[in-house]
Design an enzyme around this catalytic site. Structure first.
Site, short mmCIF file in Angstrom:
data_model
loop_
_atom_site.label_atom_id
_atom_site.label_comp_id
_atom_site.label_asym_id
_atom_site.label_seq_id
_atom_site.Cartn_x
_atom_site.Cartn_y
_atom_site.Cartn_z
CD GLU A 191 -23.55 63.77 2.70
OE1 GLU A 191 -23.53 63.07 1.69
OE2 GLU A 191 -23.11 63.39 3.80
CD GLU A 375 -25.10 61.64 6.82
OE1 GLU A 375 -24.14 61.08 6.25
OE2 GLU A 375 -26.13 61.99 6.22
O1 IFM Z 1 -25.03 56.83 3.42
C1 IFM Z 1 -24.51 58.10 3.21
C2 IFM Z 1 -25.54 59.15 3.50
O2 IFM Z 1 -26.70 58.99 2.76
C3 IFM Z 1 -24.99 60.52 3.18
N1 IFM Z 1 -23.74 60.74 3.83
C4 IFM Z 1 -22.73 59.71 3.70
C5 IFM Z 1 -23.31 58.37 4.07
C6 IFM Z 1 -22.23 57.28 3.95
O3 IFM Z 1 -21.74 57.23 2.66
#
Ligand code: IFM
Length: 469
Positions: A191, A375
């Site tokens: 990210e 994710e």
């Molecule tokens: O916890 C985070 C993760 O570290 C990165 N992506 C989003 C998740 C939820 O906010």
């Protein structure tokens, strides 16, 4: 808004309670294919703890979370899920759930000192962990940078300093020489939007700087770091996949007006094209600088070519949709929708956004690499009652988002796997431990893990899938 949202989620709970199996995908779902990888993800700072042990150096998140007012309730990652000491039991738990993939990250400050000298004890931790995962037949996705920059690099400018990109390539070199053969897929960054925008643009994340110029320059150095690392990873560990993980946002217009449609377009430029255009087209989207005038980063000759090196996979993190309108000038205004389902984060539950992003990217970028959803998940205020956690909203959330993935696959997008965020409750950055994203509950006072109902149902599905002929 909160009341509306909880009324919607109560209604979902009632509907789900009436179903015999609230999770298992329908028989015609592509998720039944055995080669569609299903796993769970975590990140070093969010679960490891042991921040002072075995030669680990401070990271920007140690500094940020120790600064009063930066993290809810003053929480820090000092202990987190104590995974550094409990990793064996955590791997057993992952295996017992039948999860086939595990996405983890390496803490850069654990494995190298300020002079670039390897820290053997830190490296051994990851070797033990990855070897065990391999023994258990788990497919491993390893992220090199999930936000825990060594503080000594931040002290020299962090991602505003071009040199950090070269230090990252050295770090990638060390890790891929040490861990080759135990990693199935390397992701350079997690990210970059969050590192650049939240870290340097609005200051909500470490290192807490807030300047639009900083955000675009930090992004450029992050992407450069990625581009420099890819060939290094390829040379040291040819058998593994190389890619990057990014979060993407769906922005929809609050009305049909041309101005609001344009605002939605700009929202997606700022969240998506800012990362994907340089990676896949070798250029920043010019609309970005219309939105943020005067923030063009300093780009040297050859940088964009380095950044756009071919990838084996793109990791997509998706959470929610944002409804936007024009601010009347050149900018965007968020217009929160009323009466929609939301999570503990206040984020709207909008599975169609995932499908639409996937199909949209597939038509926009002709060289889109194979995709893993690296994710997806939600936070809820889960409680252990009589030894159980009934996380009804999460079950429904996962089912609907997996259905969106299935729809995108059927529409022709090459999606090869999905990782739940997260394996267990953990340190949710500026929100500390209050927000629970895990499919396993963690009691932070005892470190007891309790498998939530969502994880039981995922395990049941995986068992059935494995058993099918
Ligand atoms: O916890 C985070 C993760 O570290 C990165 N992506 C989003 C998740 C939820 O906010």
């Amino acid at each position: 808004m909160a009341n509306d949202a909880s009324a919607v989620s109560d209604a979902i709970s009632r509907d789900l309670a009436a179903l015999a199996d609230p999770f298992t995908p329908p028989a015609d779902s592509t998720l039944w294919r055995k080669n569609f990888l299903l796993g769970a993800a975590t990140a070093s700072y969010q679960i490891e703890g042991a921040v002072d042990e075995d030669g680990r150096l401070p990271s920007i998140w140690d500094t940020f979370s120790a600064t009063p007012g930066k993290v809810l309730a003053g929480d820090t990652g000092a202990v987190a899920c104590d995974h550094y000491h409990r990793w064996e039991a955590d791997v057993d738990m992952l295996v017992s759930l039948g999860l086939e993939g595990y996405r983890l990250s390496i803490a850069w400050p654990r494995v190298m000192d300020a002079a670039g000298v390897p820290n053997r004890k830190g490296l051994d931790f990851y070797k033990r962990l990855l070897n065990r995962l391999k023994e258990k037949g788990i497919t491993t996705f390893v992220t090199l940078y999930h936000w825990d920059l060594p503080q000594h690099l931040e002290d020299r400018g962090g991602w505003l300093n071009r040199d950090t990109a070269y230090r990252f390539a050295d770090y990638a070199d060390l890790m891929s020489r040490e861990l080759a053969g135990t990693v199935d897929a390397w992701a350079t960054l997690n990210e970059p939007w969050c590192s650049a925008y939240l870290g340097y643009g609005n200051g909500h994340h470490a290192p807490g700087l807030a300047d639009g110029r900083f955000a675009t320059q930090a992004m450029h150095h992050l992407l450069l770091a990625h581009g420099l690392a890819v060939p290094v990873l390829r040379a040291n560990d040819p058998a593994s996949l190389k890619g990057i993980v990014a979060n993407f946002g769906r922005g929809t217009a609050n009305s049909d007006s041309a101005a609001d449609q344009r605002a939605a377009h700009l929202f997606e430029v700022q969240h998506n094209a800012w990362i994907l255009d340089p990676l896949l087209k070798g250029a920043y989207p010019q609309d970005l600088f219309e939105l943020w005038p005067g923030t063009e980063p300093l780009v040297l000759d050859g940088d964009m070519q380095t950044i756009s090196a071919p990838l084996d996979f793109l990791g997509i993190n998706y959470y929610f949709r944002t409804s936007v309108a024009s601010d009347g000038a050149h900018g965007i205004r968020e217009v929160p929708l009323e009466g929609v389902e939301r999570t503990q984060m206040g984020w709207e539950v909008y599975p169609d956004g995932l499908r639409d992003l996937l199909t949209g990217f597939n038509s926009t970028y002709r060289n889109l690499p194979p995709i893993y959803i690296t994710e997806n998940g939600m936070a809820s205020d889960d409680k252990v009652i009589d030894g159980h956690v009934d996380d009804t909203q999460r079950i429904s959330f996962l089912k609907r988002h997996l259905a969106a993935v299935d729809q995108a696959i059927k529409a022709g997008v090459d999606i090869r796997g999905y990782f739940l965020w997260s394996l267990m409750d953990n340190f949710e950055w500026a929100f500390g431990y209050e927000r629970r994203f895990g499919v396993v509950h963690v009691d932070y006072s005892t470190q007891k893990r309790t498998v939530k109902r969502s994880a039981e149902l995922v395990a049941k599905f995986l068992k059935e899938r494995k058993a099918q002929v």
